[in-house]
Design a protein around this motif. Structure first.
Motif, PDB file in Angstrom:
ATOM      1  N   LEU A 185     -13.818  23.315  97.047  1.00  0.00           N
ATOM      2  CA  LEU A 185     -13.269  23.066  95.747  1.00  0.00           C
ATOM      3  C   LEU A 185     -13.670  21.895  94.955  1.00  0.00           C
ATOM      4  CD1 LEU A 185     -10.052  25.339  95.739  1.00  0.00           C
ATOM      5  CD2 LEU A 185     -12.041  25.883  94.435  1.00  0.00           C
ATOM      6  N   SER A 186     -13.488  20.700  96.000  1.00  0.00           N
ATOM      7  CA  SER A 186     -13.644  19.469  95.502  1.00  0.00           C
ATOM      8  C   SER A 186     -15.107  19.252  95.459  1.00  0.00           C
ATOM      9  CB  SER A 186     -13.199  18.465  96.616  1.00  0.00           C
ATOM     10  OG  SER A 186     -13.577  17.187  96.467  1.00  0.00           O
ATOM     11  N   ILE A 219     -17.334  21.379  94.329  1.00  0.00           N
ATOM     12  CA  ILE A 219     -17.624  22.330  93.167  1.00  0.00           C
ATOM     13  C   ILE A 219     -17.144  21.544  91.797  1.00  0.00           C
ATOM     14  CG2 ILE A 219     -17.061  24.503  91.844  1.00  0.00           C
ATOM     15  CD1 ILE A 219     -17.329  25.869  94.430  1.00  0.00           C
ATOM     16  N   GLU A 220     -15.909  20.849  91.976  1.00  0.00           N
ATOM     17  CA  GLU A 220     -15.352  20.115  90.622  1.00  0.00           C
ATOM     18  C   GLU A 220     -16.122  18.875  90.585  1.00  0.00           C
ATOM     19  OE1 GLU A 220     -12.433  19.445  87.914  1.00  0.00           O
ATOM     20  OE2 GLU A 220     -12.720  21.172  88.905  1.00  0.00           O
ATOM     21  N   LYS A 272     -19.120  20.075  88.637  1.00  0.00           N
ATOM     22  CA  LYS A 272     -18.807  20.308  87.460  1.00  0.00           C
ATOM     23  C   LYS A 272     -18.719  19.159  86.587  1.00  0.00           C
ATOM     24  CE  LYS A 272     -14.810  21.299  85.827  1.00  0.00           C
ATOM     25  NZ  LYS A 272     -13.527  21.872  85.616  1.00  0.00           N
ATOM     26  N   ASN A 273     -18.021  18.178  87.077  1.00  0.00           N
ATOM     27  CA  ASN A 273     -17.652  16.837  86.424  1.00  0.00           C
ATOM     28  C   ASN A 273     -19.144  16.142  86.066  1.00  0.00           C
ATOM     29  OD1 ASN A 273     -15.076  17.158  86.047  1.00  0.00           O
ATOM     30  ND2 ASN A 273     -14.604  16.176  87.990  1.00  0.00           N
TER      31      ASN A 273
END
Length: 142
Positions: free
Chosen positions: A102-103, A105-106, A109-110
């Motif tokens: 998740l980190s 992917i985040e 995304k950012n």
């Protein structure tokens, strides 16, 4: 009780598959390679469906014989405790992996959001340099 141990060990087998899948893909995600993201999530979903089915079988087995654990021999009780310990270890490791996934992917995304914002700012800056007089002059000269 023996069936319960068999089901718990089967569940641990699929938890191991889930963990291994994460281990295989995590290095790709850490380097920003998300080419297999869709396949990764599809495979995870299929494994989770199998685990859900096994959980239903465990519940059914327990419902049929709720006193099974208390009437079981020491070897079967030890096997159940061992299977539960293994399950807890995999669940903890998978949780840690999922936080890393998740980190990644985040962060990606950012990064994309920043790129889009920079692109938008660049378009505004370029549009500010348009010289309407130049276009008018060209039309007049033509």
């Amino acid at each position: 009780m023996k069936r319960l141990v068999t089901l718990m060990n089967e569940k641990n087998h699929y938890l191991e598959k889930f963990y291994s899948l994460n281990e295989k893909e995590l290095p790709n995600f850490l380097t920003g390679n998300f080419d297999n993201l869709e396949g990764f999530y599809e495979t995870r979903e299929r494994i989770l469906e199998v685990i859900k089915y096994i959980d239903a079988q465990i519940d059914e087995t327990h419902r049929r014989d709720p006193a099974g654990a208390s009437g079981a021999g020491a070897d079967l009780r030890r096997a159940v405790r061992e299977a539960l310990t293994i399950k807890d270890e995999y669940v903890g490791r998978i949780f840690e992996q999922d936080l890393q996934v998740l980190s990644c992917i985040e962060a990606a995304k950012n990064g994309i959001i920043r790129e889009l914002q920079d692109l938008k700012k660049g378009k505004r800056a370029v549009s500010g340099y348009r010289a309407p007089n130049f276009v008018k002059r060209l039309d007049e000269e033509a």
